[in-house]
Structures are given as C-alpha cells and as structure tokens.
Design a protein around this motif. Sequence first.
Motif, PDB file in Angstrom:
ATOM      1  N   LYS A  88      42.441  46.803 -23.697  1.00 17.35           N
ATOM      2  CA  LYS A  88      42.662  45.462 -24.242  1.00 17.35           C
ATOM      3  C   LYS A  88      42.488  45.436 -25.755  1.00 17.35           C
ATOM      4  N   TYR A  89      42.368  46.622 -26.357  1.00 15.37           N
ATOM      5  CA  TYR A  89      42.155  46.719 -27.790  1.00 15.37           C
ATOM      6  C   TYR A  89      43.345  47.373 -28.483  1.00 15.37           C
ATOM      7  N   ARG A  90      43.568  46.972 -29.730  1.00 19.88           N
ATOM      8  CA  ARG A  90      44.540  47.666 -30.569  1.00 19.88           C
ATOM      9  C   ARG A  90      43.914  48.929 -31.142  1.00 19.88           C
ATOM     10  N   HIS A  91      44.709  49.971 -31.207  1.00 20.73           N
ATOM     11  CA  HIS A  91      44.236  51.224 -31.792  1.00 20.73           C
ATOM     12  C   HIS A  91      45.306  51.830 -32.682  1.00 20.73           C
ATOM     13  N   ILE A  92      44.851  52.677 -33.584  1.00 20.46           N
ATOM     14  CA  ILE A  92      45.748  53.380 -34.492  1.00 20.46           C
ATOM     15  C   ILE A  92      46.147  54.705 -33.848  1.00 20.46           C
ATOM     16  N   GLY A 111      61.227  43.507 -23.963  1.00 20.21           N
ATOM     17  CA  GLY A 111      59.905  42.888 -24.020  1.00 20.21           C
ATOM     18  C   GLY A 111      58.829  43.717 -24.681  1.00 20.21           C
ATOM     19  N   TRP A 112      59.118  44.965 -25.039  1.00 17.06           N
ATOM     20  CA  TRP A 112      58.117  45.833 -25.662  1.00 17.06           C
ATOM     21  C   TRP A 112      58.241  45.777 -27.183  1.00 17.06           C
ATOM     22  N   TRP A 113      57.083  45.576 -27.850  1.00 11.34           N
ATOM     23  CA  TRP A 113      57.067  45.703 -29.303  1.00 11.34           C
ATOM     24  C   TRP A 113      57.274  47.180 -29.640  1.00 11.34           C
ATOM     25  N   SER A 114      58.229  47.457 -30.518  1.00 13.07           N
ATOM     26  CA  SER A 114      58.604  48.836 -30.801  1.00 13.07           C
ATOM     27  C   SER A 114      58.895  49.020 -32.281  1.00 13.07           C
ATOM     28  N   ILE A 115      58.900  50.292 -32.685  1.00 16.73           N
ATOM     29  CA  ILE A 115      59.208  50.656 -34.061  1.00 16.73           C
ATOM     30  C   ILE A 115      60.663  51.108 -34.139  1.00 16.73           C
ATOM     31  N   TYR A 116      61.326  50.658 -35.187  1.00 15.65           N
ATOM     32  CA  TYR A 116      62.725  51.001 -35.427  1.00 15.65           C
ATOM     33  C   TYR A 116      62.847  51.685 -36.786  1.00 15.65           C
ATOM     34  N   LYS A 117      63.915  52.449 -36.924  1.00 14.20           N
ATOM     35  CA  LYS A 117      64.219  53.139 -38.180  1.00 14.20           C
ATOM     36  C   LYS A 117      65.526  52.604 -38.735  1.00 14.20           C
ATOM     37  N   ALA A 176      52.355  56.252 -38.750  1.00  9.03           N
ATOM     38  CA  ALA A 176      51.163  55.684 -38.117  1.00  9.03           C
ATOM     39  C   ALA A 176      51.503  54.284 -37.616  1.00  9.03           C
ATOM     40  N   VAL A 177      50.974  53.918 -36.470  1.00  5.52           N
ATOM     41  CA  VAL A 177      51.245  52.609 -35.878  1.00  5.52           C
ATOM     42  C   VAL A 177      49.973  52.065 -35.244  1.00  5.52           C
ATOM     43  N   ALA A 178      49.933  50.758 -35.075  1.00  8.99           N
ATOM     44  CA  ALA A 178      48.929  50.142 -34.205  1.00  8.99           C
ATOM     45  C   ALA A 178      49.567  49.976 -32.835  1.00  8.99           C
ATOM     46  N   THR A 179      48.813  50.223 -31.779  1.00 12.56           N
ATOM     47  CA  THR A 179      49.361  50.168 -30.427  1.00 12.56           C
ATOM     48  C   THR A 179      48.504  49.286 -29.525  1.00 12.56           C
ATOM     49  N   ARG A 180      49.113  48.821 -28.450  1.00 15.91           N
ATOM     50  CA  ARG A 180      48.404  48.245 -27.311  1.00 15.91           C
ATOM     51  C   ARG A 180      48.898  48.958 -26.065  1.00 15.91           C
ATOM     52  N   ARG A 181      48.020  49.719 -25.458  1.00 13.73           N
ATOM     53  CA  ARG A 181      48.340  50.423 -24.217  1.00 13.73           C
ATOM     54  C   ARG A 181      47.909  49.588 -23.027  1.00 13.73           C
ATOM     55  N   ARG A 182      48.538  49.850 -21.907  1.00 18.73           N
ATOM     56  CA  ARG A 182      48.277  49.081 -20.702  1.00 18.73           C
ATOM     57  C   ARG A 182      46.825  49.206 -20.230  1.00 18.73           C
ATOM     58  N   ILE A 185      62.743  53.830 -32.302  1.00 17.94           N
ATOM     59  CA  ILE A 185      61.998  55.084 -32.423  1.00 17.94           C
ATOM     60  C   ILE A 185      60.971  55.244 -31.312  1.00 17.94           C
ATOM     61  N   THR A 186      60.165  54.206 -31.061  1.00 20.78           N
ATOM     62  CA  THR A 186      59.120  54.329 -30.038  1.00 20.78           C
ATOM     63  C   THR A 186      59.664  53.842 -28.695  1.00 20.78           C
ATOM     64  N   PRO A 187      59.230  54.469 -27.612  1.00 18.42           N
ATOM     65  CA  PRO A 187      59.782  54.153 -26.290  1.00 18.42           C
ATOM     66  C   PRO A 187      59.123  52.929 -25.672  1.00 18.42           C
ATOM     67  N   PRO A 188      59.735  52.329 -24.651  1.00 16.30           N
ATOM     68  CA  PRO A 188      59.071  51.263 -23.900  1.00 16.30           C
ATOM     69  C   PRO A 188      57.864  51.823 -23.154  1.00 16.30           C
ATOM     70  N   GLY A 189      56.979  50.917 -22.750  1.00 16.91           N
ATOM     71  CA  GLY A 189      55.775  51.328 -22.027  1.00 16.91           C
ATOM     72  C   GLY A 189      54.520  51.288 -22.868  1.00 16.91           C
ATOM     73  N   ILE A 190      54.676  51.246 -24.209  1.00 20.10           N
ATOM     74  CA  ILE A 190      53.554  51.120 -25.143  1.00 20.10           C
ATOM     75  C   ILE A 190      53.977  50.142 -26.231  1.00 20.10           C
ATOM     76  N   HIS A 191      53.168  49.130 -26.482  1.00 23.18           N
ATOM     77  CA  HIS A 191      53.433  48.249 -27.613  1.00 23.18           C
ATOM     78  C   HIS A 191      53.073  48.987 -28.902  1.00 23.18           C
ATOM     79  N   ALA A 192      53.979  48.986 -29.871  1.00 25.08           N
ATOM     80  CA  ALA A 192      53.732  49.609 -31.169  1.00 25.08           C
ATOM     81  C   ALA A 192      54.185  48.645 -32.259  1.00 25.08           C
ATOM     82  N   PHE A 193      53.325  48.427 -33.248  1.00 25.77           N
ATOM     83  CA  PHE A 193      53.657  47.496 -34.316  1.00 25.77           C
ATOM     84  C   PHE A 193      52.960  47.893 -35.610  1.00 25.77           C
TER      85      PHE A 193
END
Length: 711
Positions: free
Chosen positions: A334-338, A279-285, A325-331, A304-312
């Motif tokens: 409510k904002y996306r950040h780089i 269910g987590w958005w993640s980065i793959y290589k 570099a990724v955009a994230t959504r942390r728990r 590449i990126t672990p569960p617990g943080i959305h990364a896209f």
Amino acid sequence: MENPLPLSFFFTLLLSCATADRGGGNSRTTILFNSDGRTDYNFDVYTLPVSDSQINAGNELKITDGQSVNYNGHFPALSSSTSLLLSHPRYQTLAAAVASPPVHVVYVTERNGSSSIYLDAVYYDDADHARRRSMLQVPNRVQLPLIGSQHSNSLISLKDKPSLVGDYVVYVSTHEDSGVPRKSWAAVYSSHIRTGLTRRLSPPGVPDFSPAVSPSGVWTAVASGGEDHWSGDMEELDTDIYVFSTEDGSDRVKVVEHGGWPTWADDFTLYYHRKADDGWWSIYKASLPKSGRVGVESVVTQRITPPGIHAFTPAASVADKSFIAVATRRRDSKYRHIEIFDVVSKQFREVTRPISPTLHHFNPFISPDSTRVGYHRCRGPANGGGGNHLLFEHLRNPKPEISLFRNYRPFPSFSPEGDRIAYSAMPGLYVVNPDGSGLREIYSGMVFYSAWDPKRKGVVYTSMGPIFAPVSSEVDIIAVNVDEDEFTYRKLTTDGKNNAFPWPSPDGKGIVFRSGRSGYKNLYIMDAEKGEKGGLFRLTEGPWTDTHCNWSPDGDWIAFTSNREHPGTDLTSIYMIHPNGTGLRKVFTSGSGMSAHPIFSPDGKSIVLTSDYAGVSAEPISIAHQYQPPSEIYTIKLDGSDHTRMTHNTYDDGTPAWGPISMRAADVVLQSNGRGCNFNDCYWITFPDNTKAEDEVAQTLGGNAKIPCGN
C-alpha cells in the motif's frame, strides 16, 4: 412543528444587534486555519546509490536538514551549483578539510513561513569526519536560499520541481491570479539568482506544471492545461506536454497529448507518465525529431512500463540512458516506492522497499553522473516520523496587518478578548492560550466546531455528534463553560436532527445554527439561554444545504455557506442575509467549485473563507500525501470585492477563525507522541483487474465512500 420565537425576543435581538460594538480600533488581527493532515508529517530529501550492490540502509543519506517540509529535489549540474557556492567561505573551508566531495541538491522547503527554493552542499566523510568537524567548528552543510517571496512581490508562492540552470532557477509559482475561477494560478518562471530578475515563461492565463529543463538547458518541458477535465477531486488532470525555450518561453509547441511529469534523457528524448487506457499508470517515451517541424504529429511515442504495476513521476538518466527511476505502486504493497526500470530489458529493480517497506517514497530524481537516485519521504523513526507538532505555525501572507497561522487541529475560534483559543480534535474540545500555554481538554466526546459567547465569559458552543453526517443523524448543540472546575455541558437542541455550527449574536441573546429537522439543512435562530425550548425562528428554507453560519460583529448580517444553486452537490458559495430573513445576496463563489466557512473580521468589514477558486497548484499524482481536493484561505470585502489569496500551497486549507489580537510571529510547538506520516495513497490509484480490496475499504467507510489521499 417549529415553536416560533416570541416577537418581543426577535425585535429586541434586531435592536440590540444594530447598536452593537462594531469591533473597530484594532488594526492588528490574526487569522487561524487548519490544513487537513498537514501537521502529521515532515519530509526530507534522501538519496541512495543506483548500484544494486550498494543499496542498503547504511548507504541512504538524508541530504536536507530536517527543518520543516523539504521535497521535490533536483541534483544540479556541478557547473551550475559550484559557481554559486564557490564564493561562500564555509564552502571553501569544508572543501579543503573533507576528503569526499559534497552532494549538491536543489529542493523546495516550507521553512520560515513561506515556500522557498534552497541549494545545499552536503559533506559526508568517513568515520574520521566527526573529529575533523569538531576541529573546524563548522557544520557539514553549506546552504543558500535561491528563491523566496522576494521574487513574487512579497507574496507566498508554491514552488514545484525546481531546476538550476547556470545562474537561473526554473520553477513553478502561483503568485499571479489567473483571473478565472477554478483556473490554476500555477505558471513557470525563471529567476536570475544574482540579480533577482524574474521572467514568466508560461503564456498569460495558461497553467503549467512539473517543469523539466533539457540537458543542454535550451528547452523546458511542462505538463500543461488539463483543467477542462478537472471535476474538483484529486485525480489525474489529463494534461498535455509542451516544450518551449528556457530563455524566454518562446517557440512553445505541444509535443504529447495526454501526459504529465516530463523528464529529459537528452534534448530529443522525453519520458512522461499518464494513466493508460487499460487503467494502469505507466511511463511513456517521446522521441522528438532532430530536424524539421516539431509537433504532436512528428513525435513518436511508445509505452515503456508494462501493465500490472503502477509507475509514475519518472526521472530520466542522462549519463546512462539504459534506465529510468520511477515511483511505483505494486499490488502487494500500500506504499509508493522508488524503483529502477531498465528500458532495455524491461525489468524493474526495487530500491527503497528493502530499506523502508512501510514508508511512502516520492518523486525520484537522478544525479548528473547517473550513480545516485534521490527522493523525498517522511523523516524520523520507523513509524514514519512521529514526535512534536506545531500547534500554531506562523505563515507569511500578503497583508502585513494580519498575522496568519496554521492551527494543528480544525475549527479554531477566538474568545471575545482574543486571550484564548478553542479548537476541536475530533474527538475532544480543547482550549489554549495564544502562546501555547494553558492547554486543556474541555470535553472528551466527539464534537466539532467552536464559538465563544460574547457576553457569558468562558462559554463555548459546539456541535456534539458525527461530522459530515446525514440530516437525520444525532447531532446536537451544547454549551460548555471552560472556566468551571468540573466541566459539564448544557444541551440547547432537543430533536437531534443534525444541529450544528452554532454562532451567538453579538448581544448574546440568540444563536444561529443549521439544522436538518425539516429534512434539509437550513438555518435557524434560537434563544442562547433556553435553547430551542425558548422558541425557534427559521431563517432559511429550501431543498438544499445552508450551513457554516457566522454572525457579524455589528449584528446586521449572517454569513453562511450554501449549495442552493446546485442542491445535492458539493458546489457551494458564500451568502449573507439579515437576521430577520431579508437581504439575501451571494458574496463569493468559485464558479463550479466550493467556497465555505465564512467568518467575519473583528471590525465586520471583511470575511475570511476557504475556496478552491485558484484550482490546483501541482499535478495531484505528485502530491499523494495530500488529503483532499485543494482549497486556500481568502479574505473579501462584504460586497465580494478585493478577494485576496492568503495561502499558496497544495493542501486543503479550511475552517478559519479571525481574532481581535495580533499573535506573535513565531511558531508554537505542541508536545506530541503521535504517529506521523500515517496516510494512504490516493483513492483513485486502484488496480484495474482487482477491485476487491478497494470495495472492502469502501465498505469500512460506509458503502461507496471514496478513500481520500490521507488518513
């Protein structure tokens, strides 16, 4: 029980409609429409140093010019950008006068009424720069338009994630019809800057998104397909990643199943995003083989990126392969950040949240030397970019005889003479002149929709009550005279069972509207003066929803939206019926999608409507500022032929109006102190192991309501 209209009224209605003015003689007309939430934000492209010690508000640079909406930037290789800029005299002058080298950026912009790609060289210097600039009397920016409507036969096109490769720009455009309802028109093209020669790189009928060119320029990777899994909502498309030759699109091969937004670290290493099984958005290589056959079976992939943080929306670093570099959504936000993700230590490092914690930041990209990270966000003060809006935004379109404008608020309508426009602010009903003058609030309550009486000057009909409400909700049709000194309204319906979308007959004697009085939303006709007290004629009947009704200028037809083929769903098509209930026929559909809000042209020969016929135009995860599933504005002939796509964007375009005048081709500014950029991330970005917050928000919207991408 319904009180039928007197037969004398009904036959008089048909006779007068048949001989009504057919609205000819004016070949220049205007279409107004609203894009849900679009006027509430403006984007610019910004950049920060990658180095942790240099990340502070003082080092954040705005590298686009604050004109319109600028997004999806790309730092080009210096050899590509400088070759295009060297001949520009202003570039040479600034290069000699300013000590620091410029920042080069390629980006998408929506200025001048269409979507284009620009190349800017932006100069920043020390405190002495202001004096030097004053001496030079030139701005600190050199700006070159690279791709515009001239590359798509004068059609407006969406441009997504552009790359500059030598004298070529690789980008996405939507100007070619896929020929299949709800199949995306998005395809990758390559255009030569100096000659304008344009080549389609995507195969015919194949939708490609988010192109990324490899460091050598030889290969382009795309997110492709996914529409077989698209339900019509804004959500993950479940695309695959393909690689092909940048030169001509040949040697196309699938390298990853289930992935999007590819980015190259080198010619054999790709990063991409997808929603993982947990269910987590993640980065793959993805590691491509350096020899032998390339395909899904020979490509090695790893998360590449672990569960617990959305990364896209990853951006690979070419010069320093130790990070992306990724955009994230942390728990806890409510904002996306780089953020910077170290692929060796597997650690995140926040970039934008320490500077602008309450703004969304989107779609990062990294400079060729890996020292800077770019992104786009709302410009303006800390509240996210409030200030003036465009009341009417002029847009280019493929029909020169029609002026096309985006309206600030929904449900615009033209007066019979075209000299005034009404629209809903929800709450509030407003009237304004086409040049923006004379803006007045006519009614302050909760109303939606508007339609002008063709015979009673200054009378506007609207729906009073909540929008998107069940059949039994208290919604009534009222008439407001906008020319009265003290505004009052006249209530035309009495039962309150979701009576909405009124439209008067051309002779002003009847009003067609939809009502939920039977337990289903069907169409009725009532007396325009006496309302339903003067009698009702039931036009349609069935266990479905008929709505958005509009009377043709000659009185022969009523166009409306209906889900009668798929009752209880949002799958709607456009139908026409005679005012006596005969001649029902379907005139437009997007297949298993939505088509709605039909409005006749002033000459009665065409209809404007909104539809998701063209599918999606970009990966939804990359356009989180968008509010609803995408719809565009189309025109069609009355027999359903000659459908023309009038808008090409990622927004939800809807509630069109078609007026008898040609508005001047210029934007009209609305003075506003409103708060801009106040939108949520997409409702489907949830936290798999913590749904409590999502449930609480759903309850505030009425039980199981979804949170849209927006307000």
